[in-house]
Design an enzyme around this catalytic site. Structure first.
Site, PDB file in Angstrom:
ATOM      1  N   SER A  85       0.823  -1.211   0.000  1.00  0.00           N
ATOM      2  CA  SER A  85       0.000   0.000   0.000  1.00  0.00           C
ATOM      3  C   SER A  85       0.854   1.258   0.000  1.00  0.00           C
ATOM      4  O   SER A  85       0.581   2.206  -0.735  1.00  0.00           O
ATOM      5  CB  SER A  85      -0.922   0.041   1.231  1.00  0.00           C
ATOM      6  OG  SER A  85      -1.900  -0.951   1.122  1.00  0.00           O
ATOM      7  N   TYR A  87     -10.504  -7.804  -2.088  1.00  0.00           N
ATOM      8  CA  TYR A  87      -9.898  -7.715  -3.420  1.00  0.00           C
ATOM      9  C   TYR A  87     -10.921  -8.099  -4.481  1.00  0.00           C
ATOM     10  O   TYR A  87     -11.963  -8.687  -4.184  1.00  0.00           O
ATOM     11  CB  TYR A  87      -8.693  -8.652  -3.529  1.00  0.00           C
ATOM     12  CG  TYR A  87      -7.525  -8.178  -2.713  1.00  0.00           C
ATOM     13  CD1 TYR A  87      -6.746  -7.130  -3.156  1.00  0.00           C
ATOM     14  CD2 TYR A  87      -7.235  -8.750  -1.486  1.00  0.00           C
ATOM     15  CE1 TYR A  87      -5.685  -6.662  -2.402  1.00  0.00           C
ATOM     16  CE2 TYR A  87      -6.182  -8.297  -0.722  1.00  0.00           C
ATOM     17  CZ  TYR A  87      -5.411  -7.245  -1.186  1.00  0.00           C
ATOM     18  OH  TYR A  87      -4.378  -6.790  -0.440  1.00  0.00           O
TER      19      TYR A  87
HETATM   20  P1  NAD Z   1      -4.653  -4.346  -6.414  1.00  0.00           P
HETATM   21  O1  NAD Z   1      -3.343  -3.668  -6.666  1.00  0.00           O
HETATM   22  O2  NAD Z   1      -4.648  -5.839  -6.216  1.00  0.00           O
HETATM   23  O3  NAD Z   1      -5.640  -4.007  -7.645  1.00  0.00           O
HETATM   24  C1  NAD Z   1      -5.867  -2.684  -8.053  1.00  0.00           C
HETATM   25  C2  NAD Z   1      -7.352  -2.455  -8.295  1.00  0.00           C
HETATM   26  O4  NAD Z   1      -7.754  -3.104  -9.505  1.00  0.00           O
HETATM   27  C3  NAD Z   1      -8.272  -3.012  -7.214  1.00  0.00           C
HETATM   28  O5  NAD Z   1      -9.041  -1.939  -6.689  1.00  0.00           O
HETATM   29  C4  NAD Z   1      -9.140  -4.026  -7.950  1.00  0.00           C
HETATM   30  O6  NAD Z   1     -10.477  -4.065  -7.464  1.00  0.00           O
HETATM   31  C5  NAD Z   1      -9.098  -3.491  -9.364  1.00  0.00           C
HETATM   32  N1  NAD Z   1      -9.485  -4.454 -10.414  1.00  0.00           N
HETATM   33  C6  NAD Z   1      -9.266  -5.777 -10.509  1.00  0.00           C
HETATM   34  N2  NAD Z   1      -9.796  -6.272 -11.642  1.00  0.00           N
HETATM   35  C7  NAD Z   1     -10.366  -5.233 -12.298  1.00  0.00           C
HETATM   36  C8  NAD Z   1     -11.069  -5.094 -13.528  1.00  0.00           C
HETATM   37  N3  NAD Z   1     -11.279  -6.139 -14.318  1.00  0.00           N
HETATM   38  N4  NAD Z   1     -11.503  -3.864 -13.883  1.00  0.00           N
HETATM   39  C9  NAD Z   1     -11.272  -2.781 -13.097  1.00  0.00           C
HETATM   40  N5  NAD Z   1     -10.631  -2.854 -11.915  1.00  0.00           N
HETATM   41  C10 NAD Z   1     -10.186  -4.067 -11.525  1.00  0.00           C
HETATM   42  O7  NAD Z   1      -5.429  -3.701  -5.187  1.00  0.00           O
HETATM   43  P2  NAD Z   1      -4.935  -2.777  -4.002  1.00  0.00           P
HETATM   44  O8  NAD Z   1      -4.841  -1.382  -4.485  1.00  0.00           O
HETATM   45  O9  NAD Z   1      -3.724  -3.356  -3.369  1.00  0.00           O
HETATM   46  O10 NAD Z   1      -6.133  -2.892  -2.942  1.00  0.00           O
HETATM   47  C11 NAD Z   1      -7.471  -3.174  -3.274  1.00  0.00           C
HETATM   48  C12 NAD Z   1      -8.351  -2.953  -2.038  1.00  0.00           C
HETATM   49  O11 NAD Z   1      -7.860  -3.613  -0.881  1.00  0.00           O
HETATM   50  C13 NAD Z   1      -8.464  -1.481  -1.693  1.00  0.00           C
HETATM   51  O12 NAD Z   1      -9.792  -1.208  -1.343  1.00  0.00           O
HETATM   52  C14 NAD Z   1      -7.598  -1.327  -0.494  1.00  0.00           C
HETATM   53  O13 NAD Z   1      -8.039  -0.266   0.344  1.00  0.00           O
HETATM   54  C15 NAD Z   1      -7.763  -2.658   0.176  1.00  0.00           C
HETATM   55  N6  NAD Z   1      -6.556  -2.906   0.973  1.00  0.00           N
HETATM   56  C16 NAD Z   1      -6.674  -3.048   2.316  1.00  0.00           C
HETATM   57  C17 NAD Z   1      -5.509  -3.221   3.062  1.00  0.00           C
HETATM   58  C18 NAD Z   1      -5.527  -3.358   4.527  1.00  0.00           C
HETATM   59  O14 NAD Z   1      -6.569  -3.410   5.129  1.00  0.00           O
HETATM   60  N7  NAD Z   1      -4.367  -3.440   5.149  1.00  0.00           N
HETATM   61  C19 NAD Z   1      -4.287  -3.282   2.477  1.00  0.00           C
HETATM   62  C20 NAD Z   1      -4.214  -3.141   1.110  1.00  0.00           C
HETATM   63  C21 NAD Z   1      -5.356  -2.964   0.378  1.00  0.00           C
END
Ligand code: NAD
Length: 355
Positions: free
Chosen positions: A117, A213
């Protein structure tokens, strides 16, 4: 020079911690910055490899002033009980005998330790600047005596950590911003950074896993998604794609058919290049021209802003080490702690760790 043992090196009760200089080409970050070295030095005897932070803007003198010792890497290999780096060193497998490998869980309580993140925030910001440099236009509206320039339209596909930061950055620079994600929860987040959420009709309720996710879409779902998006994409100037499915190749969001519809001069920055890319023509770390559309697939964006990326990475590592804790000169790996138990990938008994 013979390698000294930990007991000879580390003052009693402290754990010898080695901080590596990264060796991968293009990697400029460092896993611990001097201010965190200072905070950790009550529990850890920190051995910083020569030049560890040089490319991120921190000299060996800065580390020494913070309480670490500058050593050659051989000293770290021979005596550190904990080794930290951005990337695992090529000799990490040598740690296998008597080593514990640490990796990071993504749960809310572990947010302060989440390197994915923290680095994604920097990458989302850098992606907008990278794309803007390749655009034949500026991002903000400009009213001058010579005429009025309309603001650029920016679309972010995948509104996770990097995507939301990209949207916020593009808006600060004056662009009109649009976002899309398959997770329904993302709509509110996209709107909270001032962007319009597009194509909500193709967002299915079951696209989010229990971990928050996106789940992998079926072939038919992917196709209808691409078609629904293409109408919006043809009006964009800069498109930033970040879509990833953990453990899977990146979903294809922009195929040849959509590329042919895009306006001349459109720039795509594909942040999913390392896992295959979100377009049909992305090549990692290359600039690809398809007609009049430029596709960039940068994989080292966090290293562009290596100082701040390192500050955040280092904050994650420090919080992890503080959470784990030290007792009697060893890491305290309390398996009943949900974070510790989630991050332990046991190779064998022992306490050397490589977060
Ligand atoms: P990621 O890097 O795995 O993916 C990036 C984004 O791509 C995600 O939002 C996903 O939903 C989106 N995606 C996947 N397939 C798609 C498609 N076909 N079309 C459009 N979008 C698509 O994700 P990330 O940024 O690491 O995190 C995703 C979620 O998890 C976020 O809401 C984040 O806040 C949450 N998260 C929580 C924690 C925590 O609680 N510690 C840590 C990391 C992430």
């Amino acid at each position: 020079m013979p390698v000294q043992t930990t007991d000879e090196l580390a003052p009693r009760g402290r754990v010898a911690l080695g901080l590596l200089r990264e060796t991968q080409p293009g990697e400029r970050r460092v896993a611990l910055v001097p201010s965190d070295v200072k905070r950790l030095s009550a529990s850890f005897d920190i051995l910083a490899e020569e030049g560890a932070g040089a490319r991120a803007g921190f000299s060996d003198g800065d580390y020494e002033a913070a309480g670490s010792r500058t050593v050659p890497v051989e000293r770290i290999r021979g005596s550190a009980r904990v080794v930290v780096g951005i990337r695992a060193p090529f000799w990490a497998t040598e740690l296998a005998a008597g080593a514990t490998l640490l990796s990071l869980p993504r749960v809310t309580r572990a947010q302060g330790m989440d390197v994915l993140s923290s680095q994604a925030s920097i990458i989302g910001y850098a992606a907008v600047l990278e794309g803007a440099q390749h655009l034949p236009m500026i991002l903000p509206m400009l009213t001058t005596a010579a005429g009025v320039i309309r603001p650029a339209n920016v679309m972010v596909l995948g509104a996770g950590v990097a995507g939301l930061q990209a949207l916020a950055t593009a808006r600060r620079l004056g662009a009109v911003t649009h976002g899309f994600d398959v997770r329904t929860a993302a709509r509110e987040q996209v709107e909270s950074v001032g962007a319009t959420f597009v194509a909500p009709d193709v967002v299915l309720a079951s696209t989010e896993t229990t971990g928050g996710y996106a789940r992998e879409q079926s072939k038919d779902e992917q196709k209808s998604l691409r078609r629904a998006l293409s109408d919006h994409l043809r009006k964009m100037n800069l498109i930033i794609t970040t879509a990833q499915i953990p453990g899977q190749p990146a979903p294809l969001l922009i195929d040849d058919e959509t590329l042919a519809l895009l306006s001349p001069g459109t720039v795509i920055v594909d942040l999913a290049a390392e896992s295959g890319g979100n377009t049909s023509r992305t090549l990692a770390d290359q600039e690809v021209l398809v007609g009049d559309v430029t596709i960039l697939g940068p994989t080292q964006l966090a290293s562009r802003n290596a100082g701040d990326a390192s500050r955040l990475f280092s904050g994650n590592i420090r919080q992890l080490l503080e959470h784990v804790g030290v007792k009697d000169g060893a890491l305290q790996l309390n398996q009943s702690d949900p974070i510790v138990s989630a991050l332990l990938g046991l190779l064998a008994d022992g306490e050397t760790g490589s977060p």
